[in-house]
Design a protein around this motif. Structure first.
Motif, PDB file in Angstrom:
ATOM      1  N   ASN A  55       0.816  -1.218   0.000  1.00  0.00           N
ATOM      2  CA  ASN A  55       0.000   0.000   0.000  1.00  0.00           C
ATOM      3  C   ASN A  55       0.850   1.269   0.000  1.00  0.00           C
ATOM      4  O   ASN A  55       0.386   2.339  -0.401  1.00  0.00           O
ATOM      5  CB  ASN A  55      -0.910   0.016   1.232  1.00  0.00           C
ATOM      6  N   ARG A 106     -12.084   1.998   2.220  1.00  0.00           N
ATOM      7  CA  ARG A 106     -10.886   1.430   1.588  1.00  0.00           C
ATOM      8  C   ARG A 106      -9.981   0.730   2.601  1.00  0.00           C
ATOM      9  O   ARG A 106      -9.333  -0.282   2.299  1.00  0.00           O
ATOM     10  CB  ARG A 106     -10.109   2.552   0.879  1.00  0.00           C
ATOM     11  N   CYS A 107      -9.938   1.256   3.814  1.00  0.00           N
ATOM     12  CA  CYS A 107      -8.950   0.775   4.795  1.00  0.00           C
ATOM     13  C   CYS A 107      -9.152  -0.688   5.206  1.00  0.00           C
ATOM     14  O   CYS A 107      -8.160  -1.428   5.288  1.00  0.00           O
ATOM     15  CB  CYS A 107      -8.928   1.704   5.990  1.00  0.00           C
ATOM     16  N   CYS A 110      -7.475  -2.821   2.755  1.00  0.00           N
ATOM     17  CA  CYS A 110      -6.006  -2.694   2.891  1.00  0.00           C
ATOM     18  C   CYS A 110      -5.509  -3.533   4.092  1.00  0.00           C
ATOM     19  O   CYS A 110      -4.512  -4.248   3.990  1.00  0.00           O
ATOM     20  CB  CYS A 110      -5.700  -1.210   3.067  1.00  0.00           C
ATOM     21  N   PHE A 111      -6.247  -3.469   5.188  1.00  0.00           N
ATOM     22  CA  PHE A 111      -5.869  -4.286   6.369  1.00  0.00           C
ATOM     23  C   PHE A 111      -5.950  -5.773   6.000  1.00  0.00           C
ATOM     24  O   PHE A 111      -5.076  -6.570   6.331  1.00  0.00           O
ATOM     25  CB  PHE A 111      -6.815  -4.061   7.557  1.00  0.00           C
ATOM     26  N   CYS A 189      -0.603   8.101   6.299  1.00  0.00           N
ATOM     27  CA  CYS A 189      -0.813   6.680   6.584  1.00  0.00           C
ATOM     28  C   CYS A 189       0.041   5.788   5.683  1.00  0.00           C
ATOM     29  O   CYS A 189       0.719   4.883   6.175  1.00  0.00           O
ATOM     30  CB  CYS A 189      -2.298   6.348   6.441  1.00  0.00           C
ATOM     31  N   CYS A 191      -0.791   5.094   1.703  1.00  0.00           N
ATOM     32  CA  CYS A 191      -1.129   4.984   0.278  1.00  0.00           C
ATOM     33  C   CYS A 191      -1.133   6.360  -0.391  1.00  0.00           C
ATOM     34  O   CYS A 191      -1.114   7.395   0.270  1.00  0.00           O
ATOM     35  CB  CYS A 191      -2.480   4.290   0.105  1.00  0.00           C
TER      36      CYS A 191
HETATM   37  S1  SF4 Z   1      -2.693   3.046   3.481  1.00  0.00           S
HETATM   38 FE1  SF4 Z   1      -3.867   3.789   5.236  1.00  0.00          FE
HETATM   39  S2  SF4 Z   1      -5.352   5.264   4.381  1.00  0.00           S
HETATM   40 FE2  SF4 Z   1      -4.550   4.005   2.690  1.00  0.00          FE
HETATM   41  S3  SF4 Z   1      -6.045   2.367   2.533  1.00  0.00           S
HETATM   42 FE3  SF4 Z   1      -4.372   1.593   3.806  1.00  0.00          FE
HETATM   43  S4  SF4 Z   1      -5.055   1.996   5.908  1.00  0.00           S
HETATM   44 FE4  SF4 Z   1      -6.347   3.250   4.562  1.00  0.00          FE
END
Ligand code: SF4
Length: 200
Positions: A55, A106-107, A110-111, A189, A191
């Motif tokens: 990310n 979105r997060c 990503c997690f 964060c 991304c």
């Molecule tokens: S990098 Fe951070 S802001 Fe971007 S999707 Fe992942 S958790 Fe969310």
């Protein structure tokens, strides 16, 4: 000169060195996350740090954070593994969610991507547990992250160590350690979308 880490009052005394500990693969995303949590968990687990964060944008930022994690890995004498850096796969995963703010829809995707890969590596290399430092972040709710970890644990067949590291001084302690060790400290964060939000 480095401080003796075991003098930290927030860290419990380790169990007997003769007791064997379960192996845990710990997903970590930056130096600050690695400054305190791996050591805390090492009291009860045989920890290996896993840096897997496709990310993070741009590559230079990915490398700066990786270097900070590597520094902590050396200081704490905790081994570190790195996954591949393939942002294209991450963009595929979050496609359609570019307009979300940090903490939005979105997060969790990503997690999920980072936790799933950690669980798969844990399974492959014979770790009993996997976990992530993600919950140390102020905008990373344990109520979102832990259920994702539990779901993946059931699917992959490796135990998930749920937690909320921002609690009980974890966030403060990680930040303090980061300053002590002069670790690189990012201001967004990770991304490209969170970078854009920060710039605006
Ligand atoms: S990098 Fe951070 S802001 Fe971007 S999707 Fe992942 S958790 Fe969310």
């Amino acid at each position: 000169m480095l401080k003796a880490l075991s003098t930290n009052p927030n860290i419990k005394k380790p169990p007997s060195q003769f007791v064997s500990k379960p192996k845990l693969l710990l997903h970590t995303c930056c130096g600050i996350c690695s400054a305190w949590i791996p050591e805390k968990l090492s009291l009860d687990f045989e920890v290996t740090i896993f840096y897997f964060n496709p990310n993070i944008h741009p590559r230079e930022e990915y490398e700066k954070r990786r270097e900070a994690v590597r520094q902590m890995s050396e200081i704490l004498k905790i081994p570190m593994l790195e996954g591949e850096y393939n942002p294209r796969v991450w963009f595929e995963k979050v496609r359609g969610f570019a307009g979300e703010r940090e903490g939005g829809a979105r997060c969790p995707l990503c997690f999920e991507m980072r936790l799933l890969r950690t669980a798969e590596e844990a399974k492959k290399f014979g770790f009993e547990y996997f976990a992530s430092t993600l919950t140390v972040g102020r905008f990373k709710p344990a109520v979102v992250i832990n259920p994702i970890g539990e779901k993946i644990a059931a699917e992959v067949g490796v135990k998930f160590l749920a937690g909320d590291f921002k609690k009980q001084g974890g966030e403060m302690e990680s930040q303090k350690r980061g300053r002590e060790f002069h670790l690189y400290h990012q201001n967004y964060c990770g991304c490209v979308y969170s970078l854009k939000d920060r710039r605006e």
